[in-house]
Design a protein around this motif. Structure first.
Motif, mmCIF file in Angstrom:
data_model
loop_
_atom_site.group_PDB
_atom_site.id
_atom_site.type_symbol
_atom_site.label_atom_id
_atom_site.label_comp_id
_atom_site.label_asym_id
_atom_site.label_seq_id
_atom_site.Cartn_x
_atom_site.Cartn_y
_atom_site.Cartn_z
ATOM 1 N N PHE A 1 0.871 -1.186 0.000
ATOM 2 C CA PHE A 1 0.000 0.000 0.000
ATOM 3 C C PHE A 1 0.897 1.222 0.000
ATOM 4 O O PHE A 1 1.779 1.368 0.842
ATOM 5 N N ASP A 2 0.689 2.092 -0.951
ATOM 6 C CA ASP A 2 1.523 3.287 -1.084
ATOM 7 C C ASP A 2 0.621 4.481 -1.346
ATOM 8 O O ASP A 2 0.094 4.668 -2.442
ATOM 9 N N ARG A 3 0.442 5.301 -0.318
ATOM 10 C CA ARG A 3 -0.461 6.449 -0.417
ATOM 11 C C ARG A 3 0.073 7.516 -1.372
ATOM 12 O O ARG A 3 -0.688 8.335 -1.887
ATOM 13 N N SER A 4 1.368 7.504 -1.607
ATOM 14 C CA SER A 4 1.952 8.532 -2.472
ATOM 15 C C SER A 4 1.633 8.311 -3.944
ATOM 16 O O SER A 4 1.801 9.214 -4.763
ATOM 17 N N ARG A 5 1.176 7.146 -4.312
ATOM 18 C CA ARG A 5 0.878 6.847 -5.717
ATOM 19 C C ARG A 5 -0.538 7.298 -6.078
ATOM 20 O O ARG A 5 -1.357 7.582 -5.188
ATOM 21 N N PRO A 6 -0.859 7.349 -7.369
ATOM 22 C CA PRO A 6 -2.235 7.688 -7.773
ATOM 23 C C PRO A 6 -3.243 6.734 -7.153
ATOM 24 O O PRO A 6 -2.921 5.598 -6.795
ATOM 25 N N LEU A 7 -4.475 7.196 -7.051
ATOM 26 C CA LEU A 7 -5.498 6.443 -6.338
ATOM 27 C C LEU A 7 -5.656 5.028 -6.866
ATOM 28 O O LEU A 7 -5.789 4.073 -6.088
ATOM 29 N N GLY A 8 -5.609 4.839 -8.156
ATOM 30 C CA GLY A 8 -5.792 3.505 -8.722
ATOM 31 C C GLY A 8 -4.611 2.583 -8.538
ATOM 32 O O GLY A 8 -4.712 1.384 -8.821
ATOM 33 N N GLU A 9 -3.470 3.104 -8.048
ATOM 34 C CA GLU A 9 -2.266 2.297 -7.872
ATOM 35 C C GLU A 9 -1.839 2.155 -6.420
ATOM 36 O O GLU A 9 -0.790 1.571 -6.122
ATOM 37 N N GLN A 10 -2.639 2.685 -5.496
ATOM 38 C CA GLN A 10 -2.227 2.653 -4.087
ATOM 39 C C GLN A 10 -2.220 1.235 -3.535
ATOM 40 O O GLN A 10 -1.272 0.850 -2.840
ATOM 41 N N PHE A 11 -3.254 0.446 -3.822
ATOM 42 C CA PHE A 11 -3.294 -0.948 -3.379
ATOM 43 C C PHE A 11 -2.660 -1.809 -4.464
ATOM 44 O O PHE A 11 -3.146 -1.867 -5.599
ATOM 45 N N LEU A 12 -1.594 -2.485 -4.082
ATOM 46 C CA LEU A 12 -0.798 -3.224 -5.052
ATOM 47 C C LEU A 12 -1.602 -4.312 -5.750
ATOM 48 O O LEU A 12 -1.520 -4.474 -6.975
ATOM 49 N N VAL A 13 -2.393 -5.072 -5.000
ATOM 50 C CA VAL A 13 -3.140 -6.179 -5.592
ATOM 51 C C VAL A 13 -4.158 -5.659 -6.605
ATOM 52 O O VAL A 13 -4.272 -6.191 -7.721
ATOM 53 N N ARG A 14 -4.885 -4.621 -6.247
ATOM 54 C CA ARG A 14 -5.910 -4.090 -7.150
ATOM 55 C C ARG A 14 -5.284 -3.576 -8.453
ATOM 56 O O ARG A 14 -5.888 -3.690 -9.524
ATOM 57 N N TRP A 15 -4.116 -2.992 -8.323
ATOM 58 C CA TRP A 15 -3.455 -2.449 -9.503
ATOM 59 C C TRP A 15 -2.883 -3.554 -10.398
ATOM 60 O O TRP A 15 -2.932 -3.469 -11.619
ATOM 61 N N ALA A 16 -2.351 -4.623 -9.789
ATOM 62 C CA ALA A 16 -1.594 -5.616 -10.549
ATOM 63 C C ALA A 16 -2.435 -6.785 -11.039
ATOM 64 O O ALA A 16 -2.035 -7.460 -12.000
#
Length: 488
Positions: free
Chosen positions: A414-429
């Motif tokens: 989880f990276d709050r500094s990234r865009p909203l759609g990329e903050q949760f790694l699993v959801r993005w990948a």
């Protein structure tokens, strides 16, 4: 001129004479008093003296009898209460004498027993027979690098308060006779646990009273400190937060220590010792200089460069083997419930040591019950079913998939500094794992393209199966171990 001139009625003939006691009764028709004729003169009939006496003594007798009855009842009640009180007093005195005799006998037996056995045998937990692998040793490090915006209130205050406020107790150092200073004299009962029981005083000495410079990090269960023994050996001291450990009695805590001390696997941190004194509960592990997988991936650039593709596959295999041991070799099966990169330690050869094994009972009790709620999910490691209070062995498999995604991409879960759609790694990948072109773009750029594409595709396929939203669709951990073995 006799008679009443105004009375023109004819007088009836007088009735027959009645007995005296009937004549005294009042007439039911005219209601005239006793002894008075119905129409005769107003002079009353005087009752005999013996009849007056009879009426008087009858009323008096009733009053006397009633009063005597009441007095008798009162006296009987008082006497009964006195008898009951005396009986209870004798009974209590007999019990007190018997208890005093028994307690004195017990104290005498305890003194005799304590004089006939070694002084260090004060706490005992049954030890199970286990096989120790040749390279099975434990390492520990603190949870560092977590974004403070995501931390629970029980985690925030540890890094802000000085070490002197974390621990203020100073006790005289209690040096044991076995394995040098550090074991408590009462801690020799650790032979039944196969771990050392340390004193608070010795741990204070080794950590310089838990000084700030020895503070490593803060986890969900408490802070971790570096300790150095007189011979130069380093230890990691996990000081359990009282808000988590207070829910366990001393017996339950020692049972937990017994369970953890029996865990023997090359990829699992081995418990070295513990402390349970003055309301403080601490776990003692061996120290690892290379820190955690989180440090290697996201903080330490030098360690990051050492993580080649093959090294990352071996790390994933080590974590999978540790989980397989907990799920299949331990009876009953042990669920880790906290698989994440900060709990995966690396030794000098980058071999994996999984920490916090067996501590799930502390994570699931008391104020840390948030573990099964939004706090744990916010870090991005938790399976979806945890939000509904359900946790199974397949939930650990999901967390392993997230760790493997970190190894693949070099990104945080989880990276709050990234865009909203990329903050949760699993959801993005998750949508890109089966697209080879997108997969290549996802790979950690520090690998510089040095990896077999076929191996990369297999790794991504394992991840995809691990992070399925339905627990039943995730593979068993033994299958994951076999798939990773085929990649090495």
């Amino acid at each position: 001129k006799d008679g009443n001139p105004f009375n023109t009625t004819i007088l009836p003939s007088p009735p027959a004479a009645l007995p005296p006691f009937i004549a005294w009764a009042p007439s039911p028709l005219h209601g005239s008093p006793r002894g008075r004729p119905a129409d005769g003169p107003s002079s009353s009939l005087v009752l005999p003296q013996w009849s007056k006496g009879r009426v008087f003594w009858t009323n008096k007798r009733v009053i006397v009898i009633a009063a005597a009855g009441i007095i008798t009842l009162i006296v009987l009640g008082v006497v009964l209460l006195l008898v009951l009180r005396c009986f209870r007093g004798n009974k209590d005195s007999n019990k007190h004498g018997a208890n005093a005799y028994n307690s004195s006998g017990k104290k005498l037996n305890q003194v005799q027993k304590s004089s006939s056995r070694p002084a260090y045998q004060t706490e005992k937990v049954d030890k199970a027979t286990v096989t120790r692998p040749m390279d099975g040793y434990g390492l520990e490090s603190g949870d560092t690098g977590i974004s403070p915006n995501l931390q629970d209130e029980q985690l925030l205050d540890a890094n802000t308060r000085p070490a002197s406020s974390r621990h203020q107790k100073n006790h005289e150092i209690n040096k044991g006779e076995v394995n040098g200073p550090g074991r408590s004299s009462r801690g020799r009962d650790s032979c039944s646990l196969d771990v050392t029981a340390f004193t608070i005083a010795s741990l204070q000495q080794y950590t310089n009273s838990f000084a700030e410079e020895n503070f490593i990090g803060e986890g969900m269960l408490g802070g971790v400190y570096r300790a150095e023994l007189p011979d130069g050996k380093l230890l990691a001291i996990k000081k359990l937060d009282t808000r988590a450990s207070r829910w366990k009695t001393d017996a339950e805590f020692l049972q937990l220590i017994s369970t953890i001390s029996k865990l023997r696997h090359p990829n699992i941190v081995e418990l070295v010792g513990y402390c349970n004194e003055h309301g403080q509960r601490l776990l003692v592990y061996q120290y690892c200089r290379n820190g955690t997988l989180y440090d290697a991936l996201h903080i330490d650039d030098e360690m990051h460069k050492k993580l080649s593709w093959n090294a990352r596959v071996r790390v994933a295999l080590g974590v999978a083997r540790a989980i397989q041991y907990l799920h299949e070799a331990c009876q009953p099966p042990i669920m880790h419930k906290n698989i994440k990169s900060v709990n995966i330690l690396l030794d000098d050869k980058l071999a994996v040591r999984v920490s916090e094994c067996g501590l799930a009972p502390l994570l699931s009790s008391g104020s840390t019950s948030e573990f099964s709620g939004s706090l744990f999910v916010s870090y991005g490691y938790a399976a979806p079913e945890i939000e509904f209070g359900s946790y199974t062995c397949q939930s650990d498999v999901y967390s392993l998939g997230v760790v493997m995604l970190e190894l693949l991409t070099g990104r945080e879960s989880f990276d709050r500094s990234r865009p909203l759609g990329e903050q949760f790694l699993v959801r993005w990948a998750i949508q890109q794992l089966h697209d080879i072109d997108a997969l290549v773009r996802m790979v950690d750029i520090t690998l510089n393209g040095v990896y077999p594409v076929k191996s990369l595709s297999r790794f991504a396929d394992i991840i995809s199966r691990c992070v399925q939203s339905e627990p039943g669709f995730r593979p068993p951990i033994s299958e994951i171990v076999q798939d990773l073995l085929h990649m090495i």
